[in-house]
Scaffold this motif. Structure first.
Motif, PDB file in Angstrom:
ATOM      1  N   ALA A  10       0.842  -1.195   0.000  1.00 20.33           N
ATOM      2  CA  ALA A  10       0.000   0.000   0.000  1.00 20.33           C
ATOM      3  C   ALA A  10       0.882   1.251   0.000  1.00 20.33           C
ATOM      4  N   GLN A  11       0.501   2.209  -0.830  1.00 27.74           N
ATOM      5  CA  GLN A  11       1.286   3.434  -0.967  1.00 27.74           C
ATOM      6  C   GLN A  11       1.014   4.371   0.217  1.00 27.74           C
ATOM      7  N   LEU A  12       2.054   5.085   0.616  1.00 28.10           N
ATOM      8  CA  LEU A  12       1.954   6.016   1.729  1.00 28.10           C
ATOM      9  C   LEU A  12       1.274   7.312   1.289  1.00 28.10           C
ATOM     10  N   SER A  13       0.604   7.966   2.232  1.00 32.85           N
ATOM     11  CA  SER A  13      -0.004   9.265   1.944  1.00 32.85           C
ATOM     12  C   SER A  13       1.083  10.346   1.991  1.00 32.85           C
ATOM     13  N   GLU A  14       0.741  11.528   1.531  1.00 31.94           N
ATOM     14  CA  GLU A  14       1.707  12.634   1.552  1.00 31.94           C
ATOM     15  C   GLU A  14       2.134  12.954   2.981  1.00 31.94           C
ATOM     16  N   ALA A  15       1.188  12.884   3.909  1.00 29.43           N
ATOM     17  CA  ALA A  15       1.512  13.173   5.313  1.00 29.43           C
ATOM     18  C   ALA A  15       2.493  12.140   5.865  1.00 29.43           C
ATOM     19  N   GLU A  16       2.305  10.876   5.507  1.00 30.93           N
ATOM     20  CA  GLU A  16       3.217   9.824   5.972  1.00 30.93           C
ATOM     21  C   GLU A  16       4.603   9.985   5.353  1.00 30.93           C
ATOM     22  N   ILE A  17       4.652  10.396   4.092  1.00 33.54           N
ATOM     23  CA  ILE A  17       5.940  10.648   3.431  1.00 33.54           C
ATOM     24  C   ILE A  17       6.651  11.811   4.121  1.00 33.54           C
ATOM     25  N   ASP A  18       5.909  12.884   4.395  1.00 30.64           N
ATOM     26  CA  ASP A  18       6.500  14.044   5.076  1.00 30.64           C
ATOM     27  C   ASP A  18       7.015  13.670   6.464  1.00 30.64           C
ATOM     28  N   ALA A  19       6.266  12.836   7.170  1.00 30.82           N
ATOM     29  CA  ALA A  19       6.701  12.402   8.500  1.00 30.82           C
ATOM     30  C   ALA A  19       7.985  11.577   8.401  1.00 30.82           C
ATOM     31  N   ALA A  20       8.078  10.709   7.411  1.00 27.11           N
ATOM     32  CA  ALA A  20       9.287   9.899   7.215  1.00 27.11           C
ATOM     33  C   ALA A  20      10.474  10.801   6.868  1.00 27.11           C
ATOM     34  N   ILE A  21      10.232  11.824   6.054  1.00 22.23           N
ATOM     35  CA  ILE A  21      11.301  12.765   5.700  1.00 22.23           C
ATOM     36  C   ILE A  21      11.787  13.501   6.934  1.00 22.23           C
ATOM     37  N   GLU A  22      10.864  13.993   7.735  1.00 24.60           N
ATOM     38  CA  GLU A  22      11.241  14.718   8.957  1.00 24.60           C
ATOM     39  C   GLU A  22      12.047  13.825   9.896  1.00 24.60           C
ATOM     40  N   SER A  23      11.608  12.599  10.039  1.00 24.52           N
ATOM     41  CA  SER A  23      12.304  11.649  10.907  1.00 24.52           C
ATOM     42  C   SER A  23      13.726  11.401  10.407  1.00 24.52           C
ATOM     43  N   ALA A  24      13.877  11.160   9.108  1.00 22.98           N
ATOM     44  CA  ALA A  24      15.199  10.885   8.540  1.00 22.98           C
ATOM     45  C   ALA A  24      16.101  12.113   8.620  1.00 22.98           C
ATOM     46  N   VAL A  25      15.538  13.293   8.393  1.00 22.38           N
ATOM     47  CA  VAL A  25      16.326  14.538   8.464  1.00 22.38           C
ATOM     48  C   VAL A  25      16.847  14.739   9.879  1.00 22.38           C
ATOM     49  N   SER A  26      15.994  14.523  10.871  1.00 21.80           N
ATOM     50  CA  SER A  26      16.435  14.718  12.256  1.00 21.80           C
ATOM     51  C   SER A  26      17.451  13.656  12.675  1.00 21.80           C
ATOM     52  N   GLU A  27      17.254  12.406  12.235  1.00 21.71           N
ATOM     53  CA  GLU A  27      18.210  11.338  12.561  1.00 21.71           C
ATOM     54  C   GLU A  27      19.588  11.623  11.987  1.00 21.71           C
ATOM     55  N   GLN A  28      19.616  12.121  10.754  1.00 19.47           N
ATOM     56  CA  GLN A  28      20.885  12.368  10.067  1.00 19.47           C
ATOM     57  C   GLN A  28      21.466  13.736  10.413  1.00 19.47           C
ATOM     58  N   GLY A  29      20.693  14.574  11.083  1.00 19.44           N
ATOM     59  CA  GLY A  29      21.160  15.916  11.411  1.00 19.44           C
ATOM     60  C   GLY A  29      21.341  16.772  10.169  1.00 19.44           C
ATOM     61  N   ALA A  30      20.503  16.540   9.161  1.00 19.68           N
ATOM     62  CA  ALA A  30      20.622  17.243   7.884  1.00 19.68           C
ATOM     63  C   ALA A  30      20.181  18.694   8.017  1.00 19.68           C
ATOM     64  N   THR A  31      20.991  19.584   7.437  1.00 20.69           N
ATOM     65  CA  THR A  31      20.665  21.009   7.491  1.00 20.69           C
ATOM     66  C   THR A  31      20.721  21.670   6.120  1.00 20.69           C
ATOM     67  N   SER A  32      21.358  21.030   5.148  1.00 20.62           N
ATOM     68  CA  SER A  32      21.501  21.655   3.828  1.00 20.62           C
ATOM     69  C   SER A  32      21.403  20.604   2.730  1.00 20.62           C
ATOM     70  N   MET A  33      21.476  21.072   1.492  1.00 17.16           N
ATOM     71  CA  MET A  33      21.401  20.182   0.338  1.00 17.16           C
ATOM     72  C   MET A  33      22.574  19.198   0.307  1.00 17.16           C
ATOM     73  N   GLN A  34      23.672  19.538   0.946  1.00 24.17           N
ATOM     74  CA  GLN A  34      24.823  18.639   0.974  1.00 24.17           C
ATOM     75  C   GLN A  34      24.518  17.354   1.734  1.00 24.17           C
ATOM     76  N   ASP A  35      23.508  17.387   2.575  1.00 26.68           N
ATOM     77  CA  ASP A  35      23.126  16.223   3.376  1.00 26.68           C
ATOM     78  C   ASP A  35      22.070  15.354   2.696  1.00 26.68           C
ATOM     79  N   MET A  36      21.689  15.711   1.486  1.00 28.99           N
ATOM     80  CA  MET A  36      20.580  15.015   0.819  1.00 28.99           C
ATOM     81  C   MET A  36      20.896  13.543   0.545  1.00 28.99           C
ATOM     82  N   GLY A  37      22.114  13.215   0.133  1.00 34.47           N
ATOM     83  CA  GLY A  37      22.478  11.836  -0.201  1.00 34.47           C
ATOM     84  C   GLY A  37      22.270  10.861   0.948  1.00 34.47           C
ATOM     85  N   PRO A  38      22.857  11.145   2.116  1.00 33.55           N
ATOM     86  CA  PRO A  38      22.662  10.222   3.240  1.00 33.55           C
ATOM     87  C   PRO A  38      21.195  10.096   3.668  1.00 33.55           C
TER      88      PRO A  38
END
Length: 148
Positions: free
Chosen positions: A92-120
């Motif tokens: 089953a495909q994720l909703s936009e809200a679930e995708i955004d939540a996954a992005i936020e979670s991954a960004v905070s885990e990786q400590g991403a702050t800029s486009m240079q952090d996009m790969g990890p």
């Protein structure tokens, strides 16, 4: 039951019911899976089978778009029919809200702050969302998040 076993059972069922269109797509998919197993000399797990499925769906979407642009609607409709058969096996495909939540979670885990952090961050998201979201859409949303 693994995804590969489910595909084999559905292939047999399509043979019994003489569903030619579904049978052709499933045979093509099984051939692609077998080719990958031979190339890698290993048995594919469900995640790898999903990867092959997603690749085949993406190829067909690209072909469908090109056929529609070339005004070849009969070929585009055939590609769309193949996509429908293949998408049946995706989770089953994720909703936009679930995708955004996954992005936020991954960004905070990786400590991403800029486009240079996009790969990890995309590496983490690919593992989590494979088969459940279009990774091109996820990439666009992540890019917007890191730029904003």
């Amino acid at each position: 039951m693994s995804l590969k076993e489910q595909l084999q059972d559905d292939l047999k069922s399509a043979m019994r019911t003489r569903d030619k269109e579904r049978l052709a797509v499933l045979r093509m998919l099984m051939a692609a899976l077998k080719q990958r197993e031979v190339d890698e000399r290993s048995e594919l797990d469900d995640a790898e089978v999903l990867g092959v499925l997603e690749k085949m769906i993406k190829q067909r979407r690209d072909a469908e778009t090109q056929y529609r642009e070339a005004d070849r609607h009969e070929l585009a409709d055939a590609e769309a029919a193949e996509i429908a058969v293949l998408e049946h096996y995706l989770p089953a495909q994720l909703s936009e809200a679930e995708i955004d939540a996954a992005i936020e979670s991954a960004v905070s885990e990786q400590g991403a702050t800029s486009m240079q952090d996009m790969g990890p961050v995309m590496g983490v998201l690919k593992n989590r969302l494979q088969g459940r979201a279009d990774l091109a859409v996820v990439s666009q949303r992540l890019k917007a998040r890191l730029q904003g």
